[in-house]
Design a protein around this motif. Structure first.
Motif, PDB file in Angstrom:
ATOM      1  N   ASP A 227      92.021  71.606   4.902  1.00 57.65           N
ATOM      2  CA  ASP A 227      91.258  72.833   5.134  1.00 57.65           C
ATOM      3  C   ASP A 227      89.774  72.492   5.219  1.00 57.65           C
ATOM      4  O   ASP A 227      89.211  71.869   4.324  1.00 57.65           O
ATOM      5  CB  ASP A 227      91.525  73.800   3.972  1.00 57.65           C
ATOM      6  N   ARG A 228      89.131  72.907   6.314  1.00 61.99           N
ATOM      7  CA  ARG A 228      87.688  72.681   6.487  1.00 61.99           C
ATOM      8  C   ARG A 228      86.850  73.534   5.543  1.00 61.99           C
ATOM      9  O   ARG A 228      85.672  73.253   5.319  1.00 61.99           O
ATOM     10  CB  ARG A 228      87.261  73.049   7.913  1.00 61.99           C
ATOM     11  N   GLY A 229      87.447  74.621   5.066  1.00 66.80           N
ATOM     12  CA  GLY A 229      86.715  75.537   4.200  1.00 66.80           C
ATOM     13  C   GLY A 229      86.013  76.624   4.990  1.00 66.80           C
ATOM     14  O   GLY A 229      85.745  76.481   6.187  1.00 66.80           O
ATOM     15  N   ASP A 230      85.745  77.722   4.318  1.00 68.33           N
ATOM     16  CA  ASP A 230      85.045  78.842   4.941  1.00 68.33           C
ATOM     17  C   ASP A 230      83.699  78.366   5.480  1.00 68.33           C
ATOM     18  O   ASP A 230      82.959  77.649   4.798  1.00 68.33           O
ATOM     19  CB  ASP A 230      84.840  79.947   3.902  1.00 68.33           C
ATOM     20  N   LEU A 231      83.380  78.784   6.715  1.00 65.43           N
ATOM     21  CA  LEU A 231      82.164  78.320   7.391  1.00 65.43           C
ATOM     22  C   LEU A 231      80.890  78.676   6.625  1.00 65.43           C
ATOM     23  O   LEU A 231      79.904  77.944   6.668  1.00 65.43           O
ATOM     24  CB  LEU A 231      82.092  78.904   8.806  1.00 65.43           C
ATOM     25  N   LEU A 232      80.903  79.806   5.909  1.00 66.38           N
ATOM     26  CA  LEU A 232      79.705  80.247   5.185  1.00 66.38           C
ATOM     27  C   LEU A 232      79.702  79.819   3.726  1.00 66.38           C
ATOM     28  O   LEU A 232      78.711  79.314   3.223  1.00 66.38           O
ATOM     29  CB  LEU A 232      79.579  81.777   5.280  1.00 66.38           C
ATOM     30  N   ARG A 237      87.630  74.426   0.923  1.00 69.35           N
ATOM     31  CA  ARG A 237      87.369  73.133   1.560  1.00 69.35           C
ATOM     32  C   ARG A 237      88.105  72.000   0.855  1.00 69.35           C
ATOM     33  O   ARG A 237      88.040  71.867  -0.367  1.00 69.35           O
ATOM     34  CB  ARG A 237      85.865  72.862   1.565  1.00 69.35           C
ATOM     35  N   GLY A 238      88.813  71.202   1.633  1.00 67.16           N
ATOM     36  CA  GLY A 238      89.475  70.014   1.098  1.00 67.16           C
ATOM     37  C   GLY A 238      90.922  70.207   0.687  1.00 67.16           C
ATOM     38  O   GLY A 238      91.618  69.228   0.414  1.00 67.16           O
ATOM     39  N   ARG A 239      91.406  71.455   0.644  1.00 69.80           N
ATOM     40  CA  ARG A 239      92.808  71.665   0.274  1.00 69.80           C
ATOM     41  C   ARG A 239      93.725  71.052   1.337  1.00 69.80           C
ATOM     42  O   ARG A 239      93.437  71.135   2.531  1.00 69.80           O
ATOM     43  CB  ARG A 239      93.128  73.161   0.156  1.00 69.80           C
ATOM     44  N   ILE A 240      94.823  70.464   0.890  1.00 73.98           N
ATOM     45  CA  ILE A 240      95.784  69.869   1.826  1.00 73.98           C
ATOM     46  C   ILE A 240      97.041  70.732   1.846  1.00 73.98           C
ATOM     47  O   ILE A 240      97.701  70.925   0.822  1.00 73.98           O
ATOM     48  CB  ILE A 240      96.127  68.421   1.437  1.00 73.98           C
ATOM     49  N   PHE A 241      97.344  71.285   3.023  1.00 70.76           N
ATOM     50  CA  PHE A 241      98.524  72.132   3.227  1.00 70.76           C
ATOM     51  C   PHE A 241      99.607  71.327   3.934  1.00 70.76           C
ATOM     52  O   PHE A 241      99.311  70.562   4.863  1.00 70.76           O
ATOM     53  CB  PHE A 241      98.172  73.334   4.106  1.00 70.76           C
ATOM     54  N   CYS A 242     100.862  71.528   3.540  1.00 66.40           N
ATOM     55  CA  CYS A 242     101.985  70.839   4.186  1.00 66.40           C
ATOM     56  C   CYS A 242     103.169  71.772   4.364  1.00 66.40           C
ATOM     57  O   CYS A 242     103.443  72.608   3.486  1.00 66.40           O
ATOM     58  CB  CYS A 242     102.470  69.666   3.333  1.00 66.40           C
ATOM     59  N   GLY A 243     103.878  71.593   5.450  1.00 66.08           N
ATOM     60  CA  GLY A 243     105.186  72.203   5.613  1.00 66.08           C
ATOM     61  C   GLY A 243     106.225  71.180   5.175  1.00 66.08           C
ATOM     62  O   GLY A 243     106.181  70.042   5.628  1.00 66.08           O
TER      63      GLY A 243
END
Length: 454
Positions: A227-232, A237-243
């Motif tokens: 996750d890039r994180g919210d732009l503002l 930011r930094g979370r890793i999501f997986c299926g």
């Protein structure tokens, strides 16, 4: 009737043989690198064209077959966070040793010193090889976390029900299969490994655990993202999501944490799978953020949290899909409770997607999701999931209900030095007719563009 978020698509690339991934190189050129299961990686430029010569061709090394749905092949690609200066990238693929022993191989390679759009074919340096006891569940994701370390996602070894050993590979921390591994590729270890073990890896001091293990209890994670994180605010930011692909009842989506046990084979989704293991009170597993039954789909394809600029309505949604059913899905986070709720996604009707260049349908088999350098979201799908069949297409998401104001999402890509020829992109969804004035071209009635055939 249930309200759904209506999305449209644009066709970005086609004619691909089981396109397993698209990644950008993070070097401000905004090039897109699309990998085919057979072992080719192609460069696509911002103008939609593809370079005639592949960036990488290791089709002679990669183990692939013409079998429908075969999970072996070229599976992972990740560019080093400092790729612009180092030219280093990493690949994950299936190999066959002496005609009988199957393994997965993770290697480092470098870009050519003479051509920024071609890999140096002689630069391969093998980092890790893991024996595969079966043809399925090969994992295949590579990515760099914000910590600069390389994360490697392996499958449980295949067959069904993780039948390896007393507890299976996934629950066995002395096995590299069924794991999330984390290594430091910017150095080598004292014992001769071509990488270092990060000093805070969670099982470093456990004598029976492999030091590479970062998380375990996974079945066959197919497509993960950072996750890039919210732009503002930077939130997320930094979370890793997986299926994580399920066995025969549930598919799940997970957020990876250090030392986490994701339950397999004791659990599948939220439910018990192996009753004996499941009743073990010391399991302490991390539950999925979302799981769905096989009436919805039978093979999850992990996606991305949308952090782009062009479609503000999608901001913060985790968008993913199912390979078998062809269903697109989205999850919305409740930040107060930390829970995730499904938000219905559907293709817009003909009127909604009537703008030039937009379409409202896609191939059924959703292989992978992708994010370009600007954070816009794509997915790759095919109509026939065979590694040799050129029916794969790259689609870009577009929300027709709310667009960013004109000029807001502009960026200036760095120039790309070209040595070879470019192949122009011709959408397959267009109705093509001969141009009345130019004999050597086609005009697309749908997107109002002329494509030269010279």
């Amino acid at each position: 009737m249930t309200c759904c978020l209506q999305l449209c698509l644009t066709e970005v690339a086609n004619g691909l043989r089981n396109p397993v991934l698209m990644v950008h190189s993070g070097d401000d050129t905004h090039r897109m690198f699309v990998a085919e299961q057979v072992g080719f990686v192609w460069v696509y430029l911002k103008d939609g064209s593809r370079l005639e010569q592949p960036f990488l061709d290791i089709s002679g090394e990669v183990l692939t077959t013409p079998w429908l749905g075969d999970e072996r092949g070229f599976l992972g690609l990740a560019f080093h966070p400092k790729y612009r200066n180092s030219g280093r990238f990493f690949i994950y693929y299936s190999i066959l040793i002496n005609g009988k022993l199957e393994k997965i191989r993770i290697s480092e390679m470098k870009v050519s010193a003479h051509d920024m759009n071609m890999a140096d074919s002689l630069s391969e340096r093998v980092l890790l090889e893991i024996e595969e006891p079966a043809a399925n569940h090969n994992g295949g994701q590579l990515l760099f976390g914000l910590d600069g370390y390389l994360y490697i996602f392996t499958g449980d070894g295949g067959k069904a029900g993780d039948p390896f050993g007393k507890f299976g590979n996934s629950q066995n921390r002395s096995a590299l299969l069924g794991k999330v591994l984390r290594i430091d590729v910017d150095g080598s270890s004292i014992d001769g490994k071509p990488y270092k073990i990060p000093p805070d890896n969670p099982f470093l001091r456990e004598p029976d655990a492999k030091p590479e293990v970062y998380a375990y209890g996974v079945r066959n994670m197919w497509r993960c993202s950072v996750d890039r994180g919210d732009l503002l605010t930077g939130y997320g930011r930094g979370r890793i999501f997986c299926g994580d692909v399920g066995q025969n009842r549930y598919e799940e989506v997970d957020i990876i944490v250090k030392g986490g046990n994701y339950g397999w084979r004791a659990k599948e989704g939220f439910e018990c799978f192996d009753m004996k293991l499941c009743q073990n009170t010391s399991l302490d597993d991390i539950l999925p953020i979302f799981a769905y039954g096989h009436h919805v789909g039978k093979s999850v394809t992990g996606g991305y949290v949308y952090r782009g600029c062009e479609s503000p309505n999608l901001s913060g949604l985790y968008i993913f899909g199912d390979f078998m059913s062809g269903r697109l899905m989205a999850l919305k986070e409740d930040k107060k409770s930390g829970s995730w709720k499904e938000k219905n996604v559907c293709m817009g009707d003909t009127k909604t997607c009537s703008f030039p260049g937009l379409i409202n349908h896609h191939h059924k088999f959703i292989i992978s999701f992708a994010e370009d350098e600007a954070g816009e979201l794509y997915f790759l799908a095919t109509s026939y999931p065979n590694a040799m069949s050129p029916f794969g297409t790259l689609y870009k998401f577009m929300d027709p209900s709310r667009r960013a104001p004109p000029g807001k999402c502009k960026y200036k890509p760095l120039p790309v030095k070209l040595r070879g020829k470019k192949v122009p992109f011709i959408p397959r969804e267009c109705k093509n007719i001969l141009h009345p004035k130019k004999l050597f071209g086609l005009i697309c009635l749908h997107c109002k563009k002329y494509f030269s055939m010279l």
